[in-house]
Write a protein that holds these residues in place. Structure first.
Motif, PDB file in Angstrom:
ATOM      1  N   GLN A  19      21.098 -18.441 -28.836  1.00  0.00           N
ATOM      2  CA  GLN A  19      20.963 -17.510 -27.717  1.00  0.00           C
ATOM      3  C   GLN A  19      19.695 -17.862 -26.928  1.00  0.00           C
ATOM      4  O   GLN A  19      18.708 -18.314 -27.501  1.00  0.00           O
ATOM      5  CB  GLN A  19      20.886 -16.058 -28.216  1.00  0.00           C
ATOM      6  N   SER A  30      19.640  -7.321 -17.515  1.00  0.00           N
ATOM      7  CA  SER A  30      21.082  -7.355 -17.734  1.00  0.00           C
ATOM      8  C   SER A  30      21.442  -8.329 -18.852  1.00  0.00           C
ATOM      9  O   SER A  30      22.257  -8.017 -19.725  1.00  0.00           O
ATOM     10  CB  SER A  30      21.799  -7.745 -16.436  1.00  0.00           C
ATOM     11  N   VAL A  31      20.827  -9.530 -18.850  1.00  0.00           N
ATOM     12  CA  VAL A  31      21.119 -10.523 -19.899  1.00  0.00           C
ATOM     13  C   VAL A  31      20.639 -10.016 -21.254  1.00  0.00           C
ATOM     14  O   VAL A  31      21.334 -10.165 -22.265  1.00  0.00           O
ATOM     15  CB  VAL A  31      20.466 -11.871 -19.548  1.00  0.00           C
ATOM     16  N   ASN A  40      20.288  -6.940 -22.296  1.00  0.00           N
ATOM     17  CA  ASN A  40      21.165  -5.858 -22.774  1.00  0.00           C
ATOM     18  C   ASN A  40      22.465  -6.429 -23.334  1.00  0.00           C
ATOM     19  O   ASN A  40      22.977  -5.960 -24.358  1.00  0.00           O
ATOM     20  CB  ASN A  40      21.440  -4.899 -21.623  1.00  0.00           C
ATOM     21  N   GLY A  41      22.994  -7.466 -22.684  1.00  0.00           N
ATOM     22  CA  GLY A  41      24.214  -8.086 -23.194  1.00  0.00           C
ATOM     23  C   GLY A  41      23.979  -8.790 -24.525  1.00  0.00           C
ATOM     24  O   GLY A  41      24.836  -8.769 -25.424  1.00  0.00           O
ATOM     25  N   MET A  42      22.818  -9.421 -24.718  1.00  0.00           N
ATOM     26  CA  MET A  42      22.520 -10.087 -25.980  1.00  0.00           C
ATOM     27  C   MET A  42      22.323  -9.076 -27.107  1.00  0.00           C
ATOM     28  O   MET A  42      22.689  -9.331 -28.259  1.00  0.00           O
ATOM     29  CB  MET A  42      21.274 -10.956 -25.812  1.00  0.00           C
ATOM     30  N   SER A  84      23.871  -6.136 -27.366  1.00  0.00           N
ATOM     31  CA  SER A  84      25.209  -5.686 -27.747  1.00  0.00           C
ATOM     32  C   SER A  84      25.920  -6.734 -28.601  1.00  0.00           C
ATOM     33  O   SER A  84      26.584  -6.399 -29.596  1.00  0.00           O
ATOM     34  CB  SER A  84      26.030  -5.381 -26.488  1.00  0.00           C
ATOM     35  N   ALA A  85      25.790  -8.016 -28.228  1.00  0.00           N
ATOM     36  CA  ALA A  85      26.432  -9.082 -29.006  1.00  0.00           C
ATOM     37  C   ALA A  85      25.823  -9.172 -30.406  1.00  0.00           C
ATOM     38  O   ALA A  85      26.537  -9.406 -31.394  1.00  0.00           O
ATOM     39  CB  ALA A  85      26.283 -10.405 -28.274  1.00  0.00           C
ATOM     40  N   ARG A 119      17.686  -0.081 -27.571  1.00  0.00           N
ATOM     41  CA  ARG A 119      18.689   0.111 -26.511  1.00  0.00           C
ATOM     42  C   ARG A 119      18.018   0.470 -25.187  1.00  0.00           C
ATOM     43  O   ARG A 119      18.478   0.045 -24.111  1.00  0.00           O
ATOM     44  CB  ARG A 119      19.679   1.205 -26.936  1.00  0.00           C
ATOM     45  N   GLN A 121      23.542 -19.086 -14.485  1.00  0.00           N
ATOM     46  CA  GLN A 121      23.850 -17.656 -14.360  1.00  0.00           C
ATOM     47  C   GLN A 121      22.904 -16.978 -13.367  1.00  0.00           C
ATOM     48  O   GLN A 121      23.319 -16.120 -12.581  1.00  0.00           O
ATOM     49  CB  GLN A 121      23.732 -16.974 -15.730  1.00  0.00           C
TER      50      GLN A 121
END
Length: 850
Positions: free
Chosen positions: A37, A51-52, A54-56, A58-59, A89, A135
């Motif tokens: 990652q 944004s990136v 937060n997505g990492m 969750s993954a 979070r 990205q």
């Protein structure tokens, strides 16, 4: 190998200083996922980074929950996962900082222990960086589009005085990030080219261009999206900023297009004239950008000199070639797009370099140091802008030769250039001096690639090679580590006391090992690179019959066997058998030769030879073959071994019956021996050469000699030489026995014999041959025309004995001392024909009959 594979085997106390907010137990569950990652490349706090992150987060939570389902401590792990979610979070960027600190600590621990990180880790990190940058670019394009929709030109839009100033700022940031991504792609292309060049020396090379092509295509796609948004915002950007932005964008596209034209398959780097070769070029952006044309685009191949290549590089390949330096046949090929695999290539299959124009060389530079290259060029039109562009790319440096004997030195030039050139250089500049450690890596890489083995050179080998190339036997291995070796030491200066350069000798070892010794080297049966002096040190205290294999130090392409034996006084003596060339080993393999020699018992240090070399022995045929013939075998012996055997074991054929050769006239009784001296002096020595008396019948030949005529030199010693017996120190076979009848019709009148060793052709030896006194020619013409052979013991007989001897009709043949071996090697010979003979008469070189 991943970073986690190294970290998981290290003690936990090595990571006690890492952040404790993230439990170590969860790190073990994440394993390699964590390092795959882009934690290290999220450095900002803007909307894109948030944004990136937060997505990492969750993954990662999903990965931990799935791993907890298969773990025995499921409840405890789920509690930790819930705690992490509640903690990070609201602030996912804090989690990014913690993960980045954990990875940095793990990398530091690995670097402290191993001094380097796995190459696969670096490659993966570079891919993550480019992917994240792409990205970010896509996010910038969307942001520019949103700003345009909120601008004053849109009906009902909220008028914001800040919007006109924000849009140029965002566009400038996007163009800057596009240029950074372009530099990453260009750097990756340069790395691919460098890896391709190192592959010429044997390095591992990922030839697949598909990932690189995909990266180029994705960046060009973002380029067109950004260009479209810039053109749409031309009013907001203003007349001063817009031209500069468009120029920068065009430069990005031009660089990508020109750099994506690559030589996928390089022509041979040592190229012989009048020889066909193959090559191929590939246009990575061809399937995406080439405009359909009524005629296919043609790619041309031309030979250029180093000077021409330098001029093209300095002009950034904007200039065209004025004149080719060589004539190439079939040098034009169509650039074709294959829709099935998505490639655009031009394949040169039957190219032939007919001739080459040599340029002026610098100083003492030889022909094999002159570097050229093949220039591939074409003109194409790109869509959708209909831009015409000239594409050019140079091959790797090429050394053109016209004869096979130039191949060795040409390979040295290529090896040096491939190993020590920089990624970005002026063609074809390379360092004249390089660190010895880098040279060791290059020699090891070349050796393993040529021999096709996984067993490389060892530290002791490097030490011997350093002593050889620097001609320094007093320095320690540590002293050589900081030294630099020059191109002249590598392949221009002749080694002291030799007739060849370091590279010529090393290349001979490569060729011999590749052709005949690959399995022996791979099984570590050959010590190889070791000096004679060190061999004596190793074997001096070992039992009789201990041996090892080493490459000849003073002969190109030879391997020798060194073994220890005890002398009559009990002292140890190390013998080196005459080196075997590739030709010798093609006649009888090394393993079978070792089996033949009874002197060899244990491979150093103490392995029985049958245990070490048993798998390398060839099965010998016995009995009769399918046609009823008795099978034969070739055996190798060493002179010192045969000297110790009794005559009955020599396998000599029975004596031939006496045949009348000469009828000597009856002498008068008053004739005394001293009166015969003028007649017998040129023919008969005063004392015998060897201690064994003349047999009653015809003499036989055992010493692996065969005779051929030589009208120029006589083998007979002069009368002065006959008065004193020669020293036996040069005679490896003091008994000089024979095993074959003399044939009286082998010589014509007036011809004299010359001794030549039988068996394979003699290769150059490790030391120079001791100088022998020249043979004296027979001066008496009558004796030359009608030679008479008499026993060397006649001169010592009394007058009555001489009378009785002359009354008999006997064939007489003088004995000759065995020739000494070159370089102090024991002589080895091959016996064949299944008769046990050590020598035979060769009809192919026998003189004609009278």
């Amino acid at each position: 190998m991943s970073l986690w594979n190294l970290v998981s085997h290290m003690p936990p106390e090595e990571f006690s200083s890492l952040p404790t907010e993230f439990p170590r137990s969860l790190r073990c569950l994440l394993a390699e996922w964590l390092e795959n990652q882009p934690w290290e490349f999220i450095n900002g706090s803007d909307a894109f980074c948030s944004s990136v992150a937060n997505g990492m987060l969750s993954a990662m939570l999903e990965k931990l929950r799935s791993a907890a389902g298969s773990d025995g401590q499921q409840c405890q792990i789920l509690q930790q996962v819930n705690s992490i979610e509640n903690t990070f979070r609201r602030d996912p960027l804090r989690l990014v900082a913690i993960m980045r600190a954990i990875l940095e600590g793990e990398k530091a621990a690995v670097l402290k222990r191993d001094h380097h990180l796995p190459l696969s880790f670096h490659r993966r990190q570079e891919e993550l960086k480019f992917s994240l940058g792409l990205q970010r670019l896509q996010h910038r394009v969307c942001e520019i589009k949103a700003l345009q929709e909120e601008g004053p030109g849109r009906e009902g839009a909220v008028q914001s005085p800040m919007a006109p100033r924000e849009l140029p700022t965002v566009v400038l940031e996007a163009v800057k990030e596009l240029e950074a991504a372009k530099q990453q792609v260009l750097k990756r292309i340069q790395i691919w080219k460098r890896q391709q060049q190192l592959a010429g020396n044997g390095a591992i090379f990922e030839e697949n261009l598909a990932p690189l092509q995909k990266r180029c295509e994705s960046l060009v796609e973002v380029y067109f999206q950004l260009q479209q948004q810039v053109m749409a915002a031309s009013t907001e950007l203003g007349p001063e900023l817009l031209p500069r932005l468009l120029e920068r964008l065009n430069e990005v596209l031009s660089s990508l297009v020109k750099s994506s034209f690559l030589v996928e398959k390089q022509p041979p780097q040592v190229l012989k004239t009048q020889t066909k070769f193959q090559a191929s070029v590939r246009f990575l952006l061809g399937p995406q950008l080439l405009k359909a044309a009524p005629k296919p685009y043609m790619v041309r191949a031309d030979m250029v000199t180093e000077k021409q290549a330098r001029e093209l590089e300095l002009s950034n390949y904007s200039n065209t070639l004025s004149e080719s330096t060589g004539e190439i046949l079939h040098n034009t090929v169509a650039l074709e797009t294959n829709p099935t695999n998505g490639t655009c290539c031009a394949n040169f299959k039957n190219v032939l370099l007919k001739k080459i124009k040599r340029c002026e060389r610098k100083g003492s530079e030889s022909v094999t140091e002159e570097k050229c290259a093949v220039l591939f060029s074409t003109n194409v039109t790109l869509t959708p802008s209909n831009i015409s562009i000239h594409l050019q790319v140079l091959s790797l440096p090429i050394v053109v030769i016209v004869h096979g004997n130039q191949d060795n030195n040409a390979k040295a030039t290529v090896l040096w250039d491939n190993a020590f050139s920089d990624i970005e250089r002026v063609p074809f500049v390379v360092a004249e001096r390089v660190p010895w450690e880098k040279m060791c890596d290059t020699l090891n890489l070349k050796f393993m690639a040529e021999v096709q083995t996984t067993k490389g050179l060892l530290k002791d080998h490097y030490f011997f090679l350093a002593q050889k190339i620097f001609n320094d036997h007093s320095a320690s291995p540590e002293d050589f580590q900081n030294r630099h070796v020059s191109w002249a030491q590598f392949n221009k200066e002749i080694l002291p006391g030799r007739g060849f350069t370091f590279w010529q000798w090393f290349d001979g070892v490569l060729d011999l090992t590749k052709r005949c010794l690959k399995s022996y080297w791979s099984d570590r049966l050959i010590m190889g690179f070791i000096s004679k002096q060190y061999v004596c040190k190793l074997l001096g205290m070992k039992p009789d019959g201990t041996f090892l294999l080493r490459f000849s130090d003073s002969e190109i392409g030879g391997v020798t066997i060194a073994y220890v034996m005890r002398g009559k006084d009990g002292s140890s003596q190390v013998e080196n058998i005459q080196p075997f060339s590739a030709k010798d080993l093609s006649i009888r393999s090394l393993g079978d030769r070792i089996r033949d020699l009874v002197q060899l018992r244990n491979l150093y240090p103490s392995t029985p030879k049958d245990q070490a070399f048993g798998s390398h022995y060839n099965k010998e045929q016995t009995g009769k073959d399918g046609r009823g013939y008795v099978s034969t075998a070739i055996k190798m012996t060493v002179e010192s071994e045969r000297d110790q055997q009794p005559p009955s074991t020599m396998g000599a054929p029975p004596e031939a019956p006496q045949t009348q050769m000469f009828n000597l006239p009856m002498p008068q009784h008053e004739l005394h021996p001293e009166s015969l001296q003028p007649l017998l002096g040129p023919m008969c020595p005063s004392t015998p050469f060897c201690s064994q008396p003349m047999p009653a019948g015809y003499p036989t030949v055992e010493s692996s000699m065969m005779m051929v005529p030589d009208r120029l030199n006589s083998p007979f010693p002069s009368p002065s030489q006959m008065l004193s017996p020669p020293s036996l120190s040069h005679c490896p076979d003091p008994t000089f026995r024979t095993s074959g009848p003399f044939m009286p019709n082998q010589y014509m009148a007036g011809e004299v014999p010359q001794l030549l060793p039988a068996g394979p052709s003699v290769e150059p030896q490790d030391e120079e041959m001791p100088e022998l006194p020249p043979f004296q020619a027979v001066e008496d013409a009558s004796l030359q025309s009608s030679p008479r052979w008499m026993s060397p013991s006649m001169e010592q007989s009394s007058g009555a004995d001489l009378d009785q001897l002359l009354l008999q009709e006997v064939p007489l043949l003088p004995t000759f001392p065995a020739l000494p071996q070159h370089g102090g090697y024991p002589n080895s010979s091959l016996s064949s024909w299944g008769l046990g003979q050590e020598a035979r008469w060769d009809d192919s070189i026998r003189p004609r009959h009278a």
